[in-house]
Design a protein around this motif. Sequence first.
Motif, short mmCIF file in Angstrom:
data_model
loop_
_atom_site.label_atom_id
_atom_site.label_comp_id
_atom_site.label_asym_id
_atom_site.label_seq_id
_atom_site.Cartn_x
_atom_site.Cartn_y
_atom_site.Cartn_z
N LEU A 8 0.84 -1.20 0.00
CA LEU A 8 0.00 0.00 0.00
C LEU A 8 0.87 1.26 0.00
N ALA A 9 1.97 1.23 0.75
CA ALA A 9 2.89 2.37 0.75
C ALA A 9 3.47 2.58 -0.65
N ASP A 10 3.82 1.50 -1.33
CA ASP A 10 4.34 1.62 -2.69
C ASP A 10 3.28 2.20 -3.63
N THR A 11 2.06 1.74 -3.49
CA THR A 11 0.96 2.28 -4.30
C THR A 11 0.82 3.78 -4.05
N TYR A 12 0.91 4.17 -2.77
CA TYR A 12 0.76 5.59 -2.43
C TYR A 12 1.89 6.42 -3.04
N ARG A 13 3.12 5.91 -2.96
CA ARG A 13 4.25 6.65 -3.56
C ARG A 13 4.07 6.78 -5.07
N ALA A 14 3.52 5.75 -5.71
CA ALA A 14 3.27 5.82 -7.15
C ALA A 14 2.18 6.86 -7.45
N TYR A 15 1.19 6.97 -6.56
CA TYR A 15 0.15 8.01 -6.69
C TYR A 15 0.77 9.40 -6.62
N ILE A 16 1.65 9.61 -5.64
CA ILE A 16 2.31 10.92 -5.49
C ILE A 16 3.15 11.24 -6.73
N ASP A 17 3.85 10.23 -7.26
CA ASP A 17 4.62 10.44 -8.50
C ASP A 17 3.69 10.84 -9.64
N GLN A 29 -5.90 5.07 -12.07
CA GLN A 29 -5.26 3.87 -11.53
C GLN A 29 -5.20 3.93 -10.01
N PHE A 30 -5.29 5.17 -9.45
CA PHE A 30 -5.07 5.35 -8.02
C PHE A 30 -6.31 5.86 -7.28
N VAL A 31 -7.23 6.47 -8.01
CA VAL A 31 -8.39 7.12 -7.39
C VAL A 31 -9.67 6.45 -7.90
N ALA A 32 -10.54 6.08 -6.96
CA ALA A 32 -11.78 5.38 -7.32
C ALA A 32 -12.75 6.32 -8.04
N ASP A 33 -13.58 5.75 -8.87
CA ASP A 33 -14.56 6.53 -9.62
C ASP A 33 -15.48 7.34 -8.71
N ASP A 34 -15.74 6.80 -7.51
CA ASP A 34 -16.68 7.48 -6.59
C ASP A 34 -15.95 8.04 -5.37
N ALA A 35 -14.71 8.48 -5.57
CA ALA A 35 -13.90 8.97 -4.45
C ALA A 35 -14.56 10.17 -3.77
N ASP A 54 -5.29 23.09 -8.57
CA ASP A 54 -4.16 23.31 -7.66
C ASP A 54 -2.91 23.69 -8.45
N PHE A 55 -2.65 22.99 -9.56
CA PHE A 55 -1.45 23.29 -10.35
C PHE A 55 -1.57 24.61 -11.11
N ARG A 56 -2.80 25.03 -11.41
CA ARG A 56 -2.96 26.35 -12.02
C ARG A 56 -2.66 27.45 -11.01
N THR A 57 -3.14 27.25 -9.77
CA THR A 57 -2.89 28.24 -8.72
C THR A 57 -1.42 28.25 -8.31
N ILE A 58 -0.81 27.07 -8.33
CA ILE A 58 0.58 26.90 -7.85
C ILE A 58 1.38 26.21 -8.96
N PRO A 59 1.91 26.97 -9.91
CA PRO A 59 2.57 26.35 -11.06
C PRO A 59 3.76 25.46 -10.67
N ASP A 60 4.44 25.78 -9.57
CA ASP A 60 5.60 24.97 -9.15
C ASP A 60 5.23 24.00 -8.02
N LEU A 61 3.96 23.61 -7.97
CA LEU A 61 3.51 22.67 -6.93
C LEU A 61 4.24 21.34 -7.05
N ARG A 62 4.70 20.86 -5.90
CA ARG A 62 5.34 19.54 -5.86
C ARG A 62 5.00 18.87 -4.54
N PHE A 63 4.55 17.63 -4.59
CA PHE A 63 4.15 16.88 -3.41
C PHE A 63 5.36 16.10 -2.89
N THR A 64 5.73 16.33 -1.64
CA THR A 64 6.86 15.62 -1.02
C THR A 64 6.36 14.95 0.26
#
Lengths: 130, 130
Positions: A8-17, A29-35, A54-64
């Motif tokens: 699950l941690a690996d799946t989450y890291r792939a989601y963040i990527d 692949q990571f988010v359910a249709d009815d999330a 979010d990326f329009r508001t923050i062009p240099d957004l990066r999730f760490t």
Amino acid sequence: VSATTSGLADTYRAYIDCLNRQDWQNLGQFVADDARHNGRAFGLAGYRAMLEQDFRTIPDLRFTIGLLAADPPLIAARLDFDCTPAGEFLGLPVNGRRVRFSENVFYRFEDAKISEVWSLLDRDAVEAQV
Amino acid sequence: VSATTSGLADTYRAYIDCLNRQDWQNLGQFVADDARHNGRAFGLAGYRAMLEQDFRTIPDLRFTIGLLAADPPLIAARLDFDCTPAGEFLGLPVNGRRVRFSENVFYRFEDAKISEVWSLLDRDAVEAQV
């Protein structure tokens, strides 16, 4: 650590990527249709629209990922941001200033996809920097 | 789930029970002498003073675990509150109104005690109720 936990941690890291690549074609692949997100029945389309905004508001957004606790079916993450939102962000006049802040967020997974999200942002930290 | 994972979750539930009993004599069983809270070097004495102040501000304060992710040495919890803060709370004039809100919080444990805390409160939820 069980295989399920690290899986699950690996799946989450792939989601963040996926988010950092802005690879919206593969978000499903990571988010359910009815999330659900913070109590709202976003669905995959609404979830994607939120992230694109979010990326329009923050062009240099990066999730760490700062902290990660995997306890299936839950993932909890503390996400660290260091970015320069254009204009207003969280109702604050950031106007391109550099701000550093964190998000404490829980995800419930179902069938290896995010089905519900409970997110809180550190607005106080942003306010102290503008 | 490993014995360690369930052991840490049990320790955390006992810590929450300690808070709800306002059993400050035993807080040191759960909180390290040099504990840090949101980047501040509180120590056990400062941590206890913070909690005592919380109960003065919110006489009917009760900690309820909504979500719990145990992944040693981390615990992440979403805590749910339903209470009536007297006067001002989070800078908002709550003045005895009933407010429901949550906290998303991470704890790092060392030697079975809380050594560091990263907490975010849902101030927006409180603001929407006053």
